[in-house]
Design a protein around this motif. Sequence first.
Motif, mmCIF file in Angstrom:
data_model
loop_
_atom_site.group_PDB
_atom_site.id
_atom_site.type_symbol
_atom_site.label_atom_id
_atom_site.label_comp_id
_atom_site.label_asym_id
_atom_site.label_seq_id
_atom_site.Cartn_x
_atom_site.Cartn_y
_atom_site.Cartn_z
ATOM 1 N N ARG A 1 47.389 48.976 41.405
ATOM 2 C CA ARG A 1 48.002 50.069 40.641
ATOM 3 C C ARG A 1 47.685 51.432 41.235
ATOM 4 N NH1 ARG A 1 46.981 46.794 35.931
ATOM 5 N NH2 ARG A 1 44.917 47.695 35.646
ATOM 6 N N LYS A 2 46.516 51.558 41.859
ATOM 7 C CA LYS A 2 46.073 52.860 42.358
ATOM 8 C C LYS A 2 46.315 53.036 43.856
ATOM 9 C CE LYS A 2 42.378 53.103 38.875
ATOM 10 N NZ LYS A 2 42.816 54.339 38.201
ATOM 11 N N TYR B 1 38.272 49.447 48.717
ATOM 12 C CA TYR B 1 37.275 48.894 47.808
ATOM 13 C C TYR B 1 36.815 47.564 48.408
ATOM 14 C CZ TYR B 1 35.090 48.284 43.173
ATOM 15 O OH TYR B 1 34.196 48.170 42.133
ATOM 16 N N VAL B 2 35.529 47.488 48.773
ATOM 17 C CA VAL B 2 34.953 46.258 49.325
ATOM 18 C C VAL B 2 34.131 45.592 48.234
ATOM 19 C CG1 VAL B 2 33.482 45.245 51.109
ATOM 20 C CG2 VAL B 2 34.879 47.261 51.639
ATOM 21 N N LEU B 3 34.562 44.421 47.800
ATOM 22 C CA LEU B 3 33.877 43.684 46.747
ATOM 23 C C LEU B 3 33.049 42.562 47.359
ATOM 24 C CD1 LEU B 3 33.411 42.925 43.733
ATOM 25 C CD2 LEU B 3 35.432 41.437 43.951
ATOM 26 N N GLU C 1 40.783 41.062 39.049
ATOM 27 C CA GLU C 1 40.751 42.445 38.581
ATOM 28 C C GLU C 1 40.835 43.423 39.751
ATOM 29 O OE1 GLU C 1 37.391 45.235 36.484
ATOM 30 O OE2 GLU C 1 37.782 43.276 35.588
ATOM 31 N N LEU C 2 40.186 43.091 40.846
ATOM 32 C CA LEU C 2 40.226 43.945 42.034
ATOM 33 C C LEU C 2 41.666 44.150 42.495
ATOM 34 C CD1 LEU C 2 38.449 45.263 44.399
ATOM 35 C CD2 LEU C 2 38.967 43.147 45.632
ATOM 36 N N VAL D 1 34.184 51.198 37.260
ATOM 37 C CA VAL D 1 33.820 51.966 38.458
ATOM 38 C C VAL D 1 34.945 52.933 38.832
ATOM 39 C CG1 VAL D 1 33.460 51.798 40.958
ATOM 40 C CG2 VAL D 1 32.184 50.310 39.433
ATOM 41 N N LEU D 2 36.157 52.426 38.874
ATOM 42 C CA LEU D 2 37.280 53.259 39.300
ATOM 43 C C LEU D 2 37.582 54.376 38.305
ATOM 44 C CD1 LEU D 2 39.631 50.536 40.820
ATOM 45 C CD2 LEU D 2 38.300 52.262 42.044
#
Length: 236
Positions: free
Chosen positions: A77-78, A25-27, A70-71, A14-15
């Motif tokens: 990192r971003k 980012y809402v997971l 992973e989130l 997605v990113l």
Amino acid sequence: MDFCAYEKGDIAKVLRNLEGSVRQYVLISTVDVYKRGIPGRKREDTPFETRSLPGEAGAYIEGKVALEQELLEECGRKGIETTVLRPAVLYGPYNYAPRESAYIQLMVQNHVLPRVTDASGSFQFVYVKDAAEAVLKCLLNPKSYGQAYNVCPEETITYDLFLDALGKAADVEFTEIPMTAGQALQQGVPLPFPVAEEESELYSGEKGQKELGFSYISLEEGMARTYRAFKGVYGG
């Protein structure tokens, strides 16, 4: 808002394909990520399940656990803020999972309601619009950054409470048919919720209610709305 990530790599994909900058980012994860068999209500700091459990449910849990990690890695990192929501059993109008809808269909089309007589399990429901409101309360809300929340009321549901609420919601004549869980399985009646006490896992929704004001309608009201929506689907 990501409702669709199920397998490791989905968030990174997605990113990679989003243009511009992402602030948050809402997971949508699940309360099923927590380790099985821990006594009491599981809070957001409960350890995750690390075992590989069998079947589709096991693969689903393993995927969600991997995605939560992973989130944090990808967004870290971003420089993207993260929020994780972990709903309990979702129900409501047009639910695509054949849970409450299967019983409504039996009531509307066959005028029967199976009553499971030996179910001792318990679980927690969250009405779909309450879950949506929880998402909205998190969006670009600094209080939610870096946080995870269970999305569930404190109320504990049983098969009896579920069937009682459904019976009160109905506006068609129906006959209750008592049966054991074994008889239900033999007759093809779905048992989508924990049947036995040892299968039950309960969770605390206190953090989201206190910090962000999550709120939940009653089971009777939620099931009444759900029944009215599905009645038309099944020809009522």
